[in-house]
Design a protein around this motif. Structure first.
Motif, short mmCIF file in Angstrom:
data_model
loop_
_atom_site.label_atom_id
_atom_site.label_comp_id
_atom_site.label_asym_id
_atom_site.label_seq_id
_atom_site.Cartn_x
_atom_site.Cartn_y
_atom_site.Cartn_z
N VAL A 826 0.85 -1.19 0.00
CA VAL A 826 0.00 0.00 0.00
C VAL A 826 0.89 1.24 0.00
O VAL A 826 1.65 1.47 0.93
CB VAL A 826 -0.94 0.02 1.22
N GLU A 827 0.77 2.03 -1.04
CA GLU A 827 1.56 3.26 -1.14
C GLU A 827 0.88 4.38 -0.37
O GLU A 827 -0.34 4.42 -0.22
CB GLU A 827 1.73 3.66 -2.60
N LEU A 828 1.69 5.33 0.08
CA LEU A 828 1.14 6.49 0.77
C LEU A 828 0.40 7.40 -0.19
O LEU A 828 -0.54 8.09 0.21
CB LEU A 828 2.27 7.28 1.44
N SER A 829 0.82 7.41 -1.43
CA SER A 829 0.29 8.37 -2.39
C SER A 829 -0.19 7.66 -3.65
O SER A 829 0.34 6.60 -4.02
CB SER A 829 1.37 9.39 -2.75
N GLN A 830 -1.15 8.26 -4.33
CA GLN A 830 -1.59 7.78 -5.64
C GLN A 830 -1.03 8.69 -6.74
O GLN A 830 -1.62 8.85 -7.81
CB GLN A 830 -3.12 7.74 -5.72
N SER A 831 0.14 9.24 -6.49
CA SER A 831 0.73 10.20 -7.43
C SER A 831 0.97 9.60 -8.80
O SER A 831 0.93 10.29 -9.81
CB SER A 831 2.04 10.76 -6.87
N SER A 832 1.27 8.31 -8.86
CA SER A 832 1.49 7.68 -10.17
C SER A 832 0.23 7.77 -11.03
O SER A 832 0.31 7.94 -12.25
CB SER A 832 1.91 6.22 -10.00
N CYS A 833 -0.94 7.66 -10.40
CA CYS A 833 -2.19 7.81 -11.14
C CYS A 833 -2.40 9.25 -11.58
O CYS A 833 -2.91 9.51 -12.67
CB CYS A 833 -3.37 7.37 -10.26
N GLU A 834 -2.04 10.19 -10.72
CA GLU A 834 -2.19 11.59 -11.08
C GLU A 834 -1.30 11.94 -12.27
O GLU A 834 -1.70 12.72 -13.14
CB GLU A 834 -1.85 12.49 -9.89
N ARG A 835 -0.11 11.38 -12.32
CA ARG A 835 0.75 11.61 -13.47
C ARG A 835 0.11 11.05 -14.74
O ARG A 835 0.17 11.66 -15.81
CB ARG A 835 2.13 10.97 -13.25
N ALA A 836 -0.48 9.87 -14.64
CA ALA A 836 -1.15 9.27 -15.79
C ALA A 836 -2.35 10.11 -16.23
O ALA A 836 -2.61 10.28 -17.43
CB ALA A 836 -1.58 7.85 -15.46
N ILE A 837 -3.08 10.65 -15.26
CA ILE A 837 -4.24 11.48 -15.57
C ILE A 837 -3.83 12.78 -16.24
O ILE A 837 -4.54 13.30 -17.11
CB ILE A 837 -5.04 11.77 -14.28
N LYS A 838 -2.67 13.31 -15.89
CA LYS A 838 -2.21 14.55 -16.51
C LYS A 838 -2.03 14.39 -18.01
O LYS A 838 -2.16 15.35 -18.77
CB LYS A 838 -0.89 15.01 -15.88
N GLU A 839 -1.72 13.17 -18.46
CA GLU A 839 -1.61 12.92 -19.89
C GLU A 839 -2.96 13.12 -20.57
O GLU A 839 -3.05 13.65 -21.67
CB GLU A 839 -1.09 11.50 -20.14
#
Length: 955
Positions: A826-839
């Motif tokens: 379990v990661e602390l952040s979902q930042s990887s998804c936010e980066r994907a959404i920025k695309e």
């Protein structure tokens, strides 16, 4: 005395002699005059010839200037888009990390890695654009048709299909920043009898904490005593406990000095004039091809006719990925030697082909050109809703309605392939004229074909004789000639090559380039197709070769990753918007992204388009995950995920546990501190540059003892301490990630992280929520705590105080925010998804909206492939070519095994079916529109599998 002779004194003979002499003089004079006139006329003619040559040179120069001007304008448009893309990624990076100063070295590393991968794409694109500028202008020739020719083959279907997306309107979401809490319209009542906050918090709704108070009848004083934990009422004491836990952290994983150097990653990046002929496709000199005979019902060696029926042209890429040229493609008739069954053999269905490239063309000095006059009249006029094919009966072209394609397969109605042929023009003058022109075209193409084939100095490449990965039927990427294979047709009866479609699709999804901008670039390269054809070609290519693989990526994420991450953003799809507008609901659709967790054996992203943001969409995406196996879902504060988890566990037998993103609980507090000048104090005095992270406690005490620190109120100091405690959670995880070289998928990392979280993060987490509750107890005006009859502790924020908004997420999701202690996945952040959404946001800003549901699904497929390739450091275009070759290889093997399907190697098209007695047209992405491409097994054909095969050869 007169010199004139006396005519009276002359005899008759003398008079005749004198007359003859005078006539001779006059004749000589006339001859001299004519000679002078002829000389003058010749001088005038020479002058006009010289003037004509000057005018031709001037016209050629003007043409070249126009081409250069158009090319520069097109390149400027793309460069402008590239600059915007870079700026957007930079701004997104600043917003997500640098501006917020997220204390996670691991997240910085992942962002840096992602931007590096995208930089490779941009660098390669710029290189291709320069190649295009230098080699594909074809200066000094006329382009009276402005690069477009009449439609033929399946281009007419693309024109009709792509016209659905021709109109555009600017409708961009003002801000993609979501509120802390966004509510699912379909939220259901929770097990405790309370609704999941289906009313806006702005209206004053109460936030229910996960805990219960033992006695609901007690007064607020005893409640506050219970919240403040009487044995530790001081936030300063809780802060000191957390700092002490950090001091024992090995290697002191954080110094306030920026990003540490990351380990190098291997990036697997490689790169492979309209009327110019780049080369030819051949069958390698073979006179036969192994095929399945539908009459004999067995595989036999079909014999090719000694002479090709016709030679077609194919738009392809040669030399540079933006250099569009022609490939000459022969079409033969193949006959079964046993029963005499014959069929036309299209290179799109043949595996073992060879490409002979003209060496001069490779050097940018093309010498072979198709006749432009006949090229401009390459097909007869047809109606807008008709599609024209190259291979008809008795040399006649057949046409079919685009909406009637494969209707027999859907509702079992027999269809005659020649039913809609243009019989009324069979004997017309137009048909006769076309046949005459076609004969001239064929004569010219055959001559060029023979010239290239017989030139011993040209380059011959095999694009079908590939090795396979040991023990599998998967093509070894190192033995695969992607450049040559990219020059083959994508579909039967299509003039678009595989390489051309892969480049156009990857350009759209990777860089967010709008389709009209892609069109301008390829116009400069001489590609004679319309924007509608380009759009339709991209859609059909994605449906045929990418869709099944994208679904496999989702399947692999759900099965291999213990923790999955999700996020979503809006996207306008006109076709859906019209339907929703009629129902009185929001016009916007939603693009969802599903990411694998950091401990997963794969790195992948999956995109999915839906007409609604309701939690039922999340259920649709996640319902196929393994049953009974415990899975974690990391998401933001959107309550649709709560609804989805309840439905999944209750109705689908899953065991999903919801965890929340700590970046989302940190972000509003960070904004509050920044807006009120407290973040400056935090950075300059409490954790200045080059200080140790554990210096915060001592620096805070020293700062408050100084004169300037006396203005810092107790409430502000407590908020700074809460902010520090959130940051401390990221510091622990980052220290472990750095220690293991960012290899978060190893078992050693998971064990080490779990140990540190139990020994340190658990202490910090308790201190954090104790500090929040003590703050509420000390500041009841900011947020009021109460208890209801069911014993639930309720928190009511006071909107007058902005800090109450900053603490809402922490209070609402205390239980979900503590989930990461249970598992290292379990990661602390979902930042990887936010980066994907920025695309998606970048695409949305450039494309503004998509016209059809098919186009939106094609975009989702392309982005699933492109983003997963970026995560695995492999070239998108090279991977797509390799994937297409594997899929076609499987189709060929299926055909040899006797599997018959009318959609084999054909372009995906809309179909018709009957529902409730009504005729209905369904799109290419409709689940009922089943094609041969859906029967292919794409296991082992994903980008991360492609990376594995590349790495195997290096080792």
């Amino acid at each position: 005395m007169s010199n004139s002779p006396d005519l009276q004194s002359l005899s008759r003979a003398e008079l005749e002699a004198l007359l003859q002499k005078q006539n001779a003089l006059l004749a000589e004079k006339d001859k001299l005059i004519k000679k002078k006139e002829a000389e003058a006329a010749q001088e005038k003619l020479q002058f006009h010839k010289k003037l004509s040559k000057v005018k031709e040179k001037l016209a050629s120069a003007n043409t070249d200037n126009r081409k250069l001007k158009t090319c520069n304008s097109n390149l400027a448009t793309i460069y402008e888009n590239l600059i915007v893309y870079i700026k957007e990624n930079r701004l997104n990076s600043m917003k997500l990390f640098e501006d917020e100063m997220l204390p996670s070295v691991y997240e910085y590393q992942r962002l840096n890695e992602f931007l590096t991968s995208m930089a490779f794409t941009l660098i390669d694109s710029v290189r291709q654009l320069h190649y295009h500028q230098e080699h594909s202008l074809n200066l000094g020739t006329s382009e009276q048709n402005h690069g477009e020719i009449p439609l033929q083959d399946d281009d007419k279907f693309l024109e009709k299909y792509g016209r659905e997306e021709a109109s555009r309107e600017a409708e961009v979401r003002e801000s993609d920043e979501q509120h802390q809490f966004e509510f699912d319209d379909d939220s259901k009542t929770s097990a405790e009898g309370q609704q999941d906050n289906s009313v806006s918090i702005a209206a004053g709704v109460k936030i229910y904490a996960p805990g219960r108070y033992p006695d609901a009848r007690q007064d607020n004083e005893s409640l506050y005593s219970h919240l403040s934990n009487s044995d530790s009422r001081n936030i300063e004491e809780r802060l000191k406990t957390a700092v002490d836990a950090l001091k024992e952290l090995p290697e002191d994983g954080y110094h306030n000095q920026g990003v540490v150097r990351r380990r190098p990653e291997r990036h697997y990046v490689s790169a492979n004039r309209f009327n110019e002929v780049a080369g030819i496709l051949t069958y390698g000199g073979k006179k036969s091809v192994w095929m399945y005979c539908h009459k004999c019902h067995k595989v036999t060696e079909f014999v090719l006719n000694s002479k090709a029926d016709r030679v077609n042209t194919l738009y392809t890429l040669s030399g540079g990925c933006q250099d569009v040229k022609n490939t000459l493609v022969p079409v033969y008739t193949a006959s079964c030697p046993e029963c005499g069954e014959s069929t036309q053999l299209n290179p799109a269905v043949v595996q073992k082909l060879s490409v002979i490239e003209d060496t001069d063309s490779l050097k940018g000095e093309g010498r072979l050109f198709l006749n432009e006059e006949t090229a401009n009249r390459d097909s007869p006029h047809v109606d807008e809703d008709m599609t024209v094919s190259d291979t008809g009966i008795n040399g006649m072209r057949t046409a079919r309605m685009a909406s009637e394609c494969r209707s027999a397969e859907v509702h079992n109605t027999p269809v005659n392939s020649t039913e809609t042929a243009c019989k009324h023009t069979s004997d017309s003058k137009e048909t006769a004229a076309y046949r005459q022109e076609d004969a001239a075209r064929q004569k010219e193409r055959r001559r060029l074909y023979r010239e290239i084939r017989n030139n011993q100095g040209n380059l011959t490449m095999s694009c079908g004789n590939c090795r396979f990965v040991e023990g599998t039927s998967i093509i070894d990427p190192w033995s695969f000639n992607a450049g040559a294979y990219g020059m083959t047709p994508a579909f039967v009866k299509s003039r678009l090559s595989i390489g051309l479609l892969s480049v156009m699709g990857a350009t759209f999804c990777q860089m967010g380039v709008a389709k009209n901008k892609i069109k301008t670039v390829f116009d400069g390269a001489g590609l004679p197709i319309s924007r509608e054809q380009l759009t339709g070609g991209i859609n059909c290519f994605a449906r045929a070769f990418l869709h099944k693989t994208a679904e496999q990526i989702k399947k692999d994420i759900l099965s291999s990753s213990e923790t999955i991450l999700m996020d979503e953003t809006t996207l306008v799809v006109t076709e859906t918007a019209r339907k929703k507008k009629a129902q009185g609901s929001s016009r916007k659709s939603e693009m969802w992204v599903l990411n694998s967790g950091w401990t997963s054996s794969i790195s992948a992203s999956y995109y999915y388009i839906s007409p609604t943001r309701a939690g039922k969409t999340a259920v649709e995406i996640l319902k196929d995950m393994p049953k009974s196996v415990k899975k974690y879902l990391v998401a933001d504060g959107y309550t649709g995920y709560d609804t989805a988890v309840r439905t999944l566990n209750k109705d689908h037998g899953t065991n999903v546990v919801l965890a929340r993103c700590h970046t989302h609980c940190r972000r509003p507090l960070h904004k509050f501190l920044k807006d009120h000048g407290l973040l400056k104090i935090y950075n300059q005095y409490l954790l200045p540059k080059n200080s140790r992270f554990t210096d915060f406690y001592d620096n805070l005490k020293k700062y408050r003892e100084k004169k300037r620190g006396r203005l810092l109120t107790e409430r502000d100091a407590e908020l700074l301490s809460i902010y520090y405690l959130i940051n401390a959670l990221f510091v622990v995880d980052s220290a472990v990630a750095v220690r293991h070289g960012y290899d978060t998928a190893s078992e050693e990392f998971s064990q080490d992280l779990m140990k540190e979280r139990n020994n340190r993060s658990a202490i910090i987490l308790d201190a954090l929520f104790d500090a929040v509750k003590i703050f509420i107890v000390r500041n009841p005006l900011v947020m009021k705590a109460s208890v209801n009859e069911q014993g639930q502790i309720c928190y009511t924020p006071n909107r007058i105080f902005p800090e109450s908004t900053a603490l809402l997420y922490l209070i609402r999701y205390e239980k979900d925010l503590k989930r990461f202690i249970e598992s290292p996945s379990v990661e602390l952040s979902q930042s990887s998804c936010e980066r994907a959404i920025k695309e998606v946001i970048s695409v949305r800003r450039n494309a503004q909206k998509l016209q059809s549901i098919d186009r939106a699904n094609a975009l989702a497929d392309f982005m699933s492939i492109a983003h997963t390739c970026a995560l695995n450091h492999v070239s998108v275009q090279q991977y797509i070519l390799w994937l297409t070759a594997n899929i076609k290889h499987q189709l060929y093997q299926m055909k040899l095994a006797g599997h018959d399907d009318p959609t084999f190697f054909t372009m995906p098209k809309k179909a018709e079916l009957f529902e409730n007695g009504e005729k209905k047209t369904i799109g290419i992405y409709d689940p009922k529109n089943i094609m041969c491409y859906d029967k292919v097994d794409v296991t082992g054909l994903t980008p991360y599998a492609y990376k594995k095969y590349l790495a195997m050869a290096i080792k």
